[in-house]
Design a protein around this motif. Structure first.
Motif, short mmCIF file in Angstrom:
data_model
loop_
_atom_site.label_atom_id
_atom_site.label_comp_id
_atom_site.label_asym_id
_atom_site.label_seq_id
_atom_site.Cartn_x
_atom_site.Cartn_y
_atom_site.Cartn_z
N TYR A 115 -7.94 3.50 -1.07
CA TYR A 115 -8.48 3.54 0.27
C TYR A 115 -8.42 4.96 0.82
O TYR A 115 -7.42 5.65 0.63
CB TYR A 115 -7.68 2.65 1.21
N CYS A 116 -9.46 5.36 1.54
CA CYS A 116 -9.34 6.60 2.29
C CYS A 116 -9.11 6.25 3.75
O CYS A 116 -9.46 5.15 4.21
CB CYS A 116 -10.55 7.49 2.12
N ALA A 117 -8.51 7.19 4.46
CA ALA A 117 -8.15 6.95 5.85
C ALA A 117 -8.25 8.25 6.63
O ALA A 117 -8.07 9.34 6.07
CB ALA A 117 -6.73 6.40 5.94
N ALA A 118 -8.54 8.11 7.92
CA ALA A 118 -8.66 9.25 8.81
C ALA A 118 -7.63 9.13 9.93
O ALA A 118 -7.45 8.04 10.51
CB ALA A 118 -10.06 9.32 9.41
N GLY A 119 -6.95 10.24 10.23
CA GLY A 119 -5.93 10.19 11.26
C GLY A 119 -5.83 11.49 12.03
O GLY A 119 -6.40 12.50 11.63
N ARG A 145 0.84 -1.18 0.00
CA ARG A 145 0.00 0.00 0.00
C ARG A 145 0.89 1.24 0.00
O ARG A 145 1.88 1.30 0.73
CB ARG A 145 -0.91 -0.01 1.22
N GLU A 146 0.50 2.24 -0.81
CA GLU A 146 1.31 3.45 -0.90
C GLU A 146 0.47 4.70 -0.73
O GLU A 146 -0.71 4.72 -1.09
CB GLU A 146 2.07 3.50 -2.24
N PHE A 147 1.09 5.71 -0.22
CA PHE A 147 0.46 7.01 -0.02
C PHE A 147 0.17 7.66 -1.37
O PHE A 147 0.98 7.59 -2.29
CB PHE A 147 1.37 7.90 0.81
N VAL A 148 -0.99 8.33 -1.45
CA VAL A 148 -1.34 9.07 -2.67
C VAL A 148 -1.46 10.56 -2.37
O VAL A 148 -0.82 11.39 -3.03
CB VAL A 148 -2.66 8.55 -3.27
N ALA A 149 -2.30 10.91 -1.40
CA ALA A 149 -2.55 12.32 -1.12
C ALA A 149 -3.11 12.45 0.30
O ALA A 149 -3.69 11.51 0.83
CB ALA A 149 -3.53 12.92 -2.12
N ALA A 150 -2.92 13.63 0.87
CA ALA A 150 -3.45 13.90 2.21
C ALA A 150 -3.90 15.34 2.29
O ALA A 150 -3.41 16.22 1.56
CB ALA A 150 -2.39 13.61 3.27
N PRO A 176 -1.55 16.16 11.82
CA PRO A 176 -1.95 17.25 10.91
C PRO A 176 -1.94 16.87 9.44
O PRO A 176 -2.87 17.17 8.72
CB PRO A 176 -0.92 18.35 11.22
N ILE A 177 -0.90 16.21 9.00
CA ILE A 177 -0.89 15.71 7.62
C ILE A 177 0.21 14.65 7.57
O ILE A 177 1.32 14.89 8.02
CB ILE A 177 -0.69 16.86 6.61
N ALA A 178 -0.12 13.49 7.08
CA ALA A 178 0.83 12.38 7.17
C ALA A 178 0.84 11.55 5.91
O ALA A 178 -0.19 11.38 5.24
CB ALA A 178 0.49 11.49 8.35
N THR A 179 2.01 11.01 5.60
CA THR A 179 2.15 10.16 4.43
C THR A 179 2.33 8.69 4.81
O THR A 179 2.30 7.83 3.95
CB THR A 179 3.36 10.59 3.58
N ASN A 180 2.50 8.42 6.10
CA ASN A 180 2.71 7.06 6.58
C ASN A 180 1.38 6.46 7.01
O ASN A 180 0.65 7.05 7.79
CB ASN A 180 3.69 7.09 7.75
N SER A 181 1.09 5.28 6.53
CA SER A 181 -0.19 4.65 6.84
C SER A 181 -0.36 4.41 8.34
O SER A 181 -1.49 4.38 8.83
CB SER A 181 -0.34 3.33 6.09
N SER A 182 0.73 4.28 9.07
CA SER A 182 0.63 4.04 10.51
C SER A 182 0.10 5.24 11.27
O SER A 182 -0.29 5.13 12.43
CB SER A 182 2.00 3.63 11.07
N GLU A 183 0.08 6.40 10.64
CA GLU A 183 -0.44 7.61 11.28
C GLU A 183 -1.96 7.70 11.19
O GLU A 183 -2.55 8.62 11.75
CB GLU A 183 0.18 8.84 10.63
N TYR A 184 -2.58 6.78 10.49
CA TYR A 184 -4.03 6.82 10.29
C TYR A 184 -4.71 5.76 11.14
O TYR A 184 -4.24 4.64 11.23
CB TYR A 184 -4.36 6.65 8.81
#
Length: 123
Positions: A95-99, A45-50, A102-110
């Motif tokens: 996938y969308c995610a909520a965390g 899984r990779e980051f797209v936008a935040a 403030p703004i994060a590119t790492n999936s672990s922050e969500y």
């Protein structure tokens, strides 16, 4: 607790556009930064936008910057991903995610994730 439901995926030809939506439950939507991630078959899984809580800040991975736009409507508890000039390499489950960061590119922050929506770009 936040529940997220993505929609708007589908099959599109290269060069086309799609708009993904992610609807959130609850009345605390504006407490969360929101992100979009994607996962292609056989890949991580990779980051797209935040986007930050009130939409002031946005961030994109290099390969989509200038083609994709993330936005949010806190009155509708919804975050969007407008995808233009799509390429076959954009094919993935999105996938969308909520965390809380403030703004994060790492999936672990969500903290919360939707079930995903398939985007397929044909060449």
């Amino acid at each position: 607790q936040v529940q997220l439901v993505e929609s708007g995926g589908g099959l599109v030809q290269a060069g086309g556009s799609l708009r993904l939506s992610c609807a959130a439950s609850g009345r605390t939507f504006n407490r969360y930064a929101m992100g979009w991630f994607r996962q292609a078959p056989g890949k991580e899984r990779e980051f797209v936008a935040a986007i930050s809580k009130f939409g002031i800040s946005t961030y994109y991975r290099d390969s989509v910057r200038g083609r994709f736009t993330i936005s949010r409507d806190n009155a509708k508890n919804t975050v969007y991903l407008q995808m233009n000039s799509l390429k076959p390499e954009d094919t993935a489950v999105y996938y969308c995610a909520a965390g809380g960061t403030p703004i994060a590119t790492n999936s672990s922050e969500y903290d919360y994730w939707g079930q995903g929506t398939q985007v397929t770009v044909s060449s």
